[in-house]
Design a protein around this motif. Sequence first.
Motif, PDB file in Angstrom:
ATOM      1  N   ASP A 195       0.824  -1.215   0.000  1.00 54.53           N
ATOM      2  CA  ASP A 195       0.000   0.000   0.000  1.00 54.53           C
ATOM      3  C   ASP A 195       0.858   1.265   0.000  1.00 54.53           C
ATOM      4  O   ASP A 195       0.405   2.328  -0.402  1.00 54.53           O
ATOM      5  CB  ASP A 195      -0.902   0.039   1.234  1.00 54.53           C
ATOM      6  CG  ASP A 195      -1.802  -1.166   1.361  1.00 54.53           C
ATOM      7  OD1 ASP A 195      -1.276  -2.302   1.421  1.00 54.53           O
ATOM      8  OD2 ASP A 195      -3.025  -0.989   1.394  1.00 54.53           O
ATOM      9  N   GLU A 196       2.102   1.146   0.461  1.00 55.81           N
ATOM     10  CA  GLU A 196       2.991   2.301   0.615  1.00 55.81           C
ATOM     11  C   GLU A 196       4.071   2.386  -0.453  1.00 55.81           C
ATOM     12  O   GLU A 196       4.902   3.293  -0.418  1.00 55.81           O
ATOM     13  CB  GLU A 196       3.643   2.246   2.002  1.00 55.81           C
ATOM     14  CG  GLU A 196       2.624   2.280   3.132  1.00 55.81           C
ATOM     15  CD  GLU A 196       3.224   1.962   4.494  1.00 55.81           C
ATOM     16  OE1 GLU A 196       4.447   1.652   4.564  1.00 55.81           O
ATOM     17  OE2 GLU A 196       2.473   2.010   5.484  1.00 55.81           O
ATOM     18  N   VAL A 197       4.100   1.470  -1.402  1.00 54.84           N
ATOM     19  CA  VAL A 197       5.135   1.476  -2.435  1.00 54.84           C
ATOM     20  C   VAL A 197       4.830   2.583  -3.449  1.00 54.84           C
ATOM     21  O   VAL A 197       3.762   2.572  -4.074  1.00 54.84           O
ATOM     22  CB  VAL A 197       5.224   0.102  -3.141  1.00 54.84           C
ATOM     23  CG1 VAL A 197       6.149   0.168  -4.348  1.00 54.84           C
ATOM     24  CG2 VAL A 197       5.701  -0.958  -2.163  1.00 54.84           C
ATOM     25  N   PRO A 198       5.735   3.546  -3.603  1.00 62.30           N
ATOM     26  CA  PRO A 198       5.492   4.626  -4.561  1.00 62.30           C
ATOM     27  C   PRO A 198       5.276   4.089  -5.983  1.00 62.30           C
ATOM     28  O   PRO A 198       5.946   3.151  -6.412  1.00 62.30           O
ATOM     29  CB  PRO A 198       6.782   5.461  -4.499  1.00 62.30           C
ATOM     30  CG  PRO A 198       7.379   5.139  -3.162  1.00 62.30           C
ATOM     31  CD  PRO A 198       7.006   3.705  -2.893  1.00 62.30           C
ATOM     32  N   ASP A 199       4.306   4.671  -6.665  1.00 52.75           N
ATOM     33  CA  ASP A 199       3.991   4.371  -8.066  1.00 52.75           C
ATOM     34  C   ASP A 199       3.300   3.029  -8.290  1.00 52.75           C
ATOM     35  O   ASP A 199       3.080   2.651  -9.429  1.00 52.75           O
ATOM     36  CB  ASP A 199       5.240   4.448  -8.959  1.00 52.75           C
ATOM     37  CG  ASP A 199       5.923   5.800  -8.886  1.00 52.75           C
ATOM     38  OD1 ASP A 199       5.200   6.821  -8.859  1.00 52.75           O
ATOM     39  OD2 ASP A 199       7.153   5.845  -8.845  1.00 52.75           O
ATOM     40  N   LEU A 200       2.949   2.314  -7.221  1.00 53.89           N
ATOM     41  CA  LEU A 200       2.244   1.048  -7.399  1.00 53.89           C
ATOM     42  C   LEU A 200       0.742   1.245  -7.501  1.00 53.89           C
ATOM     43  O   LEU A 200       0.081   0.611  -8.321  1.00 53.89           O
ATOM     44  CB  LEU A 200       2.574   0.071  -6.259  1.00 53.89           C
ATOM     45  CG  LEU A 200       1.810  -1.253  -6.283  1.00 53.89           C
ATOM     46  CD1 LEU A 200       2.073  -2.026  -7.570  1.00 53.89           C
ATOM     47  CD2 LEU A 200       2.179  -2.100  -5.075  1.00 53.89           C
ATOM     48  N   GLY A 201       0.189   2.129  -6.696  1.00 56.86           N
ATOM     49  CA  GLY A 201      -1.263   2.279  -6.650  1.00 56.86           C
ATOM     50  C   GLY A 201      -1.869   1.175  -5.811  1.00 56.86           C
ATOM     51  O   GLY A 201      -1.200   0.572  -4.967  1.00 56.86           O
ATOM     52  N   THR A 202      -3.129   0.872  -6.051  1.00 51.22           N
ATOM     53  CA  THR A 202      -3.801  -0.204  -5.331  1.00 51.22           C
ATOM     54  C   THR A 202      -3.052  -1.510  -5.592  1.00 51.22           C
ATOM     55  O   THR A 202      -2.791  -1.848  -6.744  1.00 51.22           O
ATOM     56  CB  THR A 202      -5.260  -0.331  -5.802  1.00 51.22           C
ATOM     57  OG1 THR A 202      -5.910   0.932  -5.639  1.00 51.22           O
ATOM     58  CG2 THR A 202      -6.004  -1.383  -5.003  1.00 51.22           C
ATOM     59  N   PRO A 203      -2.702  -2.245  -4.544  1.00 48.35           N
ATOM     60  CA  PRO A 203      -1.853  -3.421  -4.718  1.00 48.35           C
ATOM     61  C   PRO A 203      -2.588  -4.648  -5.275  1.00 48.35           C
ATOM     62  O   PRO A 203      -2.770  -5.653  -4.607  1.00 48.35           O
ATOM     63  CB  PRO A 203      -1.305  -3.671  -3.314  1.00 48.35           C
ATOM     64  CG  PRO A 203      -2.341  -3.112  -2.400  1.00 48.35           C
ATOM     65  CD  PRO A 203      -2.934  -1.949  -3.129  1.00 48.35           C
ATOM     66  N   THR A 204      -2.989  -4.552  -6.511  1.00 54.18           N
ATOM     67  CA  THR A 204      -3.637  -5.667  -7.211  1.00 54.18           C
ATOM     68  C   THR A 204      -2.596  -6.396  -8.059  1.00 54.18           C
ATOM     69  O   THR A 204      -1.520  -5.854  -8.347  1.00 54.18           O
ATOM     70  CB  THR A 204      -4.761  -5.161  -8.125  1.00 54.18           C
ATOM     71  OG1 THR A 204      -4.180  -4.297  -9.122  1.00 54.18           O
ATOM     72  CG2 THR A 204      -5.830  -4.406  -7.349  1.00 54.18           C
ATOM     73  N   LEU A 205      -2.928  -7.594  -8.485  1.00 51.98           N
ATOM     74  CA  LEU A 205      -2.031  -8.319  -9.389  1.00 51.98           C
ATOM     75  C   LEU A 205      -1.809  -7.530 -10.676  1.00 51.98           C
ATOM     76  O   LEU A 205      -0.700  -7.496 -11.216  1.00 51.98           O
ATOM     77  CB  LEU A 205      -2.597  -9.705  -9.698  1.00 51.98           C
ATOM     78  CG  LEU A 205      -2.671 -10.677  -8.524  1.00 51.98           C
ATOM     79  CD1 LEU A 205      -3.375 -11.964  -8.947  1.00 51.98           C
ATOM     80  CD2 LEU A 205      -1.300 -10.978  -7.962  1.00 51.98           C
ATOM     81  N   GLU A 206      -2.869  -6.890 -11.160  1.00 49.89           N
ATOM     82  CA  GLU A 206      -2.768  -6.098 -12.390  1.00 49.89           C
ATOM     83  C   GLU A 206      -1.768  -4.955 -12.224  1.00 49.89           C
ATOM     84  O   GLU A 206      -0.907  -4.727 -13.083  1.00 49.89           O
ATOM     85  CB  GLU A 206      -4.149  -5.528 -12.777  1.00 49.89           C
ATOM     86  CG  GLU A 206      -5.166  -6.583 -13.162  1.00 49.89           C
ATOM     87  CD  GLU A 206      -5.941  -7.187 -11.987  1.00 49.89           C
ATOM     88  OE1 GLU A 206      -6.941  -7.881 -12.240  1.00 49.89           O
ATOM     89  OE2 GLU A 206      -5.552  -6.983 -10.809  1.00 49.89           O
TER      90      GLU A 206
END
Length: 128
Positions: free
Chosen positions: A74-85
């Motif tokens: 949830d806190e990783v920059p540039d990931l967004g919502t942590p979905t598989l997609e």
Amino acid sequence: MLFTISQRFFFDAAHTLRREIEAEGSRRIHGHTYHAEVFLSGSRDAATGMVLDLGFLRQALAEVRERLDHHMLDEVPDLGTPTLENLCLFIAHALPEPLREQLTRVRVWREALGDACELDCRSPGART
């Protein structure tokens, strides 16, 4: 001739997720072991006999893994919502440009749950 090479890695990470089904457990912090594989395609270099020295790919993926492994997604920059997609997109975008040019597919899965997502990087909009 066109060849496709691939390299796998895994990472352990925690996250939360807002969902309509299985919602209660997903909203709590929980973790998974994720597996990822990237595929690059190209012609074989006449001098080296390789599409790409896999050492370069392993080095790039080690840097990607460092950004994900044992992190709260949830806190990783540039990931967004942590979905598989979004993990597929994150991995694709995190590769350095020379590798992205040959990138054809990214697959992320959770072996224990049987869930997987695959990004076809040759499709329209995949490189955005």
